[in-house]
Design a protein around this motif. Structure first.
Motif, PDB file in Angstrom:
ATOM      1  N   TRP A   1       3.299   6.225  -5.641  1.00 51.33           N
ATOM      2  CA  TRP A   1       2.989   6.620  -7.025  1.00 51.33           C
ATOM      3  C   TRP A   1       2.160   7.896  -7.054  1.00 51.33           C
ATOM      4  CZ3 TRP A   1       5.106   5.302 -11.455  1.00 51.33           C
ATOM      5  CH2 TRP A   1       5.875   4.135 -11.491  1.00 51.33           C
TER       6      TRP A   1
ATOM      7  N   THR B   1       0.822  -1.208   0.000  1.00 55.82           N
ATOM      8  CA  THR B   1       0.000   0.000   0.000  1.00 55.82           C
ATOM      9  C   THR B   1       0.861   1.265   0.000  1.00 55.82           C
ATOM     10  OG1 THR B   1      -1.899  -1.039   1.007  1.00 55.82           O
ATOM     11  CG2 THR B   1      -1.623   1.279   1.487  1.00 55.82           C
TER      12      THR B   1
ATOM     13  N   TYR C   1      -2.498   5.118   4.267  1.00 60.64           N
ATOM     14  CA  TYR C   1      -2.348   5.412   2.830  1.00 60.64           C
ATOM     15  C   TYR C   1      -2.707   6.876   2.554  1.00 60.64           C
ATOM     16  CZ  TYR C   1      -3.710   5.357  -2.160  1.00 60.64           C
ATOM     17  OH  TYR C   1      -3.863   5.643  -3.491  1.00 60.64           O
TER      18      TYR C   1
ATOM     19  N   GLY D   1      -5.487  -4.349 -10.382  1.00 55.39           N
ATOM     20  CA  GLY D   1      -5.606  -2.945 -10.756  1.00 55.39           C
ATOM     21  C   GLY D   1      -4.844  -2.766 -12.061  1.00 55.39           C
TER      22      GLY D   1
ATOM     23  N   TYR E   1      -5.170   5.110 -12.166  1.00 50.45           N
ATOM     24  CA  TYR E   1      -4.513   3.792 -12.241  1.00 50.45           C
ATOM     25  C   TYR E   1      -3.830   3.485 -10.906  1.00 50.45           C
ATOM     26  CZ  TYR E   1      -0.703   0.547 -13.427  1.00 50.45           C
ATOM     27  OH  TYR E   1       0.205  -0.482 -13.435  1.00 50.45           O
ATOM     28  N   TYR E   2      -3.157   4.481 -10.358  1.00 46.16           N
ATOM     29  CA  TYR E   2      -2.475   4.246  -9.063  1.00 46.16           C
ATOM     30  C   TYR E   2      -3.501   3.867  -7.989  1.00 46.16           C
ATOM     31  CZ  TYR E   2       1.002   7.080 -11.579  1.00 46.16           C
ATOM     32  OH  TYR E   2       1.835   7.586 -12.521  1.00 46.16           O
TER      33      TYR E   2
ATOM     34  N   LEU F   1      -5.673  -4.165  -4.392  1.00 45.00           N
ATOM     35  CA  LEU F   1      -4.950  -4.814  -3.281  1.00 45.00           C
ATOM     36  C   LEU F   1      -5.867  -4.921  -2.065  1.00 45.00           C
ATOM     37  CD1 LEU F   1      -2.380  -5.947  -1.959  1.00 45.00           C
ATOM     38  CD2 LEU F   1      -1.721  -3.609  -1.404  1.00 45.00           C
TER      39      LEU F   1
ATOM     40  N   TYR G   1       3.730   1.615  -1.303  1.00 45.88           N
ATOM     41  CA  TYR G   1       4.248   1.746  -2.669  1.00 45.88           C
ATOM     42  C   TYR G   1       3.197   2.440  -3.547  1.00 45.88           C
ATOM     43  CZ  TYR G   1       5.602  -0.078  -7.326  1.00 45.88           C
ATOM     44  OH  TYR G   1       5.926  -0.223  -8.646  1.00 45.88           O
ATOM     45  N   HIS G   2       1.948   2.035  -3.380  1.00 44.62           N
ATOM     46  CA  HIS G   2       0.882   2.668  -4.166  1.00 44.62           C
ATOM     47  C   HIS G   2       0.744   4.151  -3.802  1.00 44.62           C
ATOM     48  CE1 HIS G   2      -0.905  -1.628  -4.457  1.00 44.62           C
ATOM     49  NE2 HIS G   2       0.024  -1.419  -5.356  1.00 44.62           N
TER      50      HIS G   2
ATOM     51  N   SER H   1      -6.343   2.492  -8.622  1.00 45.69           N
ATOM     52  CA  SER H   1      -6.850   1.157  -8.984  1.00 45.69           C
ATOM     53  C   SER H   1      -5.962   0.062  -8.402  1.00 45.69           C
ATOM     54  CB  SER H   1      -6.909   1.005 -10.506  1.00 45.69           C
ATOM     55  OG  SER H   1      -7.872   1.881 -11.024  1.00 45.69           O
ATOM     56  N   MET H   2      -4.656   0.280  -8.446  1.00 50.05           N
ATOM     57  CA  MET H   2      -3.735  -0.738  -7.887  1.00 50.05           C
ATOM     58  C   MET H   2      -4.010  -0.924  -6.389  1.00 50.05           C
ATOM     59  SD  MET H   2      -0.031  -0.250  -9.681  1.00 50.05           S
ATOM     60  CE  MET H   2       0.314   1.433  -9.258  1.00 50.05           C
ATOM     61  N   GLU H   3      -4.179   0.188  -5.698  1.00 49.94           N
ATOM     62  CA  GLU H   3      -4.417   0.111  -4.257  1.00 49.94           C
ATOM     63  C   GLU H   3      -5.810  -0.473  -3.962  1.00 49.94           C
ATOM     64  OE1 GLU H   3      -2.961  -0.003  -1.661  1.00 49.94           O
ATOM     65  OE2 GLU H   3      -4.379   0.515  -0.089  1.00 49.94           O
TER      66      GLU H   3
END
Ligand code: F6R
Length: 603
Positions: free
Chosen positions: A307, A301, A403, A495, A475-476, A483, A303-304, A478-480
């Motif tokens: 971004w 998280t 986050y 994501g 997109y960033y 997860l 890391y997300h 979406s990744m989180e």
């Protein structure tokens, strides 16, 4: 990950150990155990697979002591089982040990020193307790035998050892893994995290790697590697027991989602003054301003969040930012710029993957800042500078408020550096005001909980997989969001960059596959909508989360508009709630997902 507690000098050691272990449950574990001993040398070792509640069932009334150690284990070497649970006992039954971390050279140790020893389980910890026995049998005192063992061991560890022949002392040492001593009146405690012992004391002493500490009821003695005694001031833990209780909430995760507006306001208070100017250590600002590239190092998280931080920092400061996974960066370091500046982003401040990078950047003499919720944590102590998240304890394994706090603190940092550089976009960006708008918007989304819960029933009840798609910051997010969904509901979620889906992954779209589109950016909104059409025509069940100014009537969730650079702070919120309700509806434990640990202290 593994948690350690210990107590010496109180009649009710068993109760205190169990309460301490319960406070460490949030770290993630699969088995637990305690050892307690009484003055008359009556001793008890109780271990159990599963939860602390299972361990408690095995503790009979006579299990009492004045000294004891306890442990929650998150399996690394050897499967989760009662046999592999700690504490571990040496072959001659004299030594009892709990361990957090990983011993890298345990096989070599076994081969070189322990050929004639028997092992009951598969853990590296059993090797260590027997290594101590081995050295003690050569005539060394327990302390010297433990010190000697530490010179042989390679890896990460926090150890607490009891010699049953002399139950007046707990021997403690650490390397890379966290461990604290707590000071009481006529008793002392040890713990992986101050939270575990807050109801006994709020005065703690830190231990440095390589030190050996003897903890007795009325004193502690810290020795450095050369055997010199060291005096170290204690500090008062800035934690309140009420911060770590969930009150009327059914789960910590829900409480922590709800905490977010308060955290935003607290961050504004901590990092800006009455007229809204950022207040951040000038040395940090100068160092970053002088750098030619920022490297954000983080995992999961964090890391997300990194971004999103990159998008904000580059805009405000015009300094290029790279975001790297700690576990990759450490072993494949890219070519660095001439004047790099490192930002370690970590909720806990204890993540071993990130720490191994910091050890390397420190060895190279490169400047670093840790942005963390863990005041006094390893990453905080070892970096040049720290900025705290002020999010309050985050107990649920799935990170939520940390986050959003990370993004808010990075935005304030970006603003401070951008202003220092005289960048007009930064000067025009009133972060304090925008964050206070965000806090209010967060409240309106939180108020929509029940609507989200109903939508989740419609979209996720029995799906096997799901996708989040978006472009740029969407997109960033979406990744989180993916997860969050997968780690607690076990729905396989990905994501994706919306435009990338058609290059392969679209093959996974089937009739009814839920696809969540995140749309908060004017430049990319039409393109993401196009990608949503592509999946819809292949059977996807689309769910659109969009900002009001970009929304269509058919969108499932419409969010109030906020500053374009800070949209992730609001678009992530419904996705946290989606993950929460999907998990609840599937009947899983929201706060303690399987296989996961809150503080990942092994590489
Ligand atoms: C997921 C989660 C993890 C952590 C990761 C890094 O909800 O919490 O992905 O973000 O383990 O942990 P920290 O931030 O403590 O370094």
């Amino acid at each position: 990950m593994c948690g350690i507690v210990g107590i010496i000098g109180k009649e009710n050691a068993t109760e205190i150990l169990i309460q301490g272990l319960e406070k460490l449950e949030y770290r993630g574990y699969d088995s637990a155990g305690i050892f307690v001993s009484r003055d008359d040398k009556q001793e008890y070792l109780v271990k159990s697979l599963g939860r602390i509640a299972d361990l408690k069932k095995q503790i009979t009334p006579e299990v009492q002591g004045t000294i004891g150690i306890g442990h929650t284990r998150w399996a690394t070497h050897g499967k989760p089982s009662e046999g592999n649970a700690h504490p571990h006992t040496s072959n001659n039954r004299q030594f009892i040990l709990v361990h957090n971390g990983v011993i890298e050279n345990f096989e070599e140790i076994k081969e070189e020193f322990l050929k004639n020893f028997q092992f009951e389980g598969d853990t590296d910890t059993e090797i260590v307790v027997n290594l101590i026995q081995h050295f003690a049998q050569t005539g060394m005192t327990t302390k010297v035998a433990m010190k000697k063992a530490l010179t042989v061991i390679r890896g990460s560890y926090a150890f607490a050892l009891i010699d049953k022949n002399d139950p007046t002392t707990i021997y403690v040492a650490k390397n890379k893994s966290p461990l604290l001593i707590g000071l009481g009146d006529d008793f002392n405690v040890i713990c992986s995290d101050a939270m575990a012992m807050l109801n006994q004391t709020n005065h703690f002493v830190e231990i440095a790697d390589g030190e050996l500490v003897t903890v007795q009821a009325d004193k502690i003695n810290i020795e450095d590697e050369k055997g010199n005694s060291i005096y170290r001031e204690s500090y008062e833990a800035q934690l309140d027991l009420s911060d770590i209780e969930k009150g009327t909430y059914p789960y910590y995760m829900l409480k922590e989602i709800d905490d977010q507006p308060t955290v935003m306001r607290r961050i504004i208070q901590e990092y800006t003054n009455a007229v809204g100017t950022t207040v951040i250590d000038e040395q940090i600002i100068r160092k970053i301003t002088a750098s030619d590239r920022i490297y954000i190092i983080a995992c999961g998280t964090s890391y997300h969040a990194g971004w999103v931080g990159k998008a904000i920092i580059e805009k405000m400061t015009t300094i290029p930012v790279e975001v790297h996974l700690s576990s990759e960066f450490g072993y494949n370091m890219p070519l660095l710029s001439e004047n790099p500046f490192f930002i370690f982003l970590s909720q806990s401040g204890e993540t071993a993957d990130s720490r191994q990078v910091l050890v390397q950047t420190n060895a190279l003499g490169l400047p670093s800042l840790t942005v963390t919720n863990g005041s006094g944590s390893t990453l905080s102590r070892e970096a040049d500078y720290t900025l705290l998240l002020h999010a309050g304890p985050e107990i649920a394994v799935a990170s939520t408020k940390a986050y959003t706090a990370q993004i808010a603190v990075l935005a304030l940092l970006a603003k401070a550096v951008g202003d220092e550089k005289g960048n007009q976009v930064s000067i025009d960006f009133n972060v304090a005001h925008e964050l206070s708008v965000i806090a209010a918007v967060m409240e309106t989304i939180i108020d929509e909980k029940m609507v989200i819960s109903q939508l989740v029933e419609k979209y996720l009840t029995d799906t096997r997989n799901a996708f989040y798609i978006g472009r740029g910051v969407d997109y960033y997010v979406s990744m989180e969001a993916a997860l969050k969904l997968k780690e607690i509901s076990y729905i396989q979620a990905e994501g994706f960059a919306a435009g990338e889906l058609k290059h392969g992954t679209i093959a996974l779209i089937e009739e009814g596959t839920p696809v969540f589109g995140v749309i908060t950016d004017k430049k990319t909104a039409a393109h993401t909508r196009g990608n949503l059409k592509e999946v819809e025509s292949r059977g996807a069940n689309n769910f659109v989360i969009a900002l009001a100014s970009l929304a269509k009537e058919t969108d499932q969730l419409v969010l109030p508009d906020v500053h374009p650079l800070l949209t992730p702070l609001v678009s992530i919120l419904p996705t946290q709630l989606i993950a929460y309700f999907a998990t609840l509806q599937r009947g899983y434990d929201v706060d303690k997902p399987r296989n996961l640990a809150k503080s990942v202290t092994v590489e």
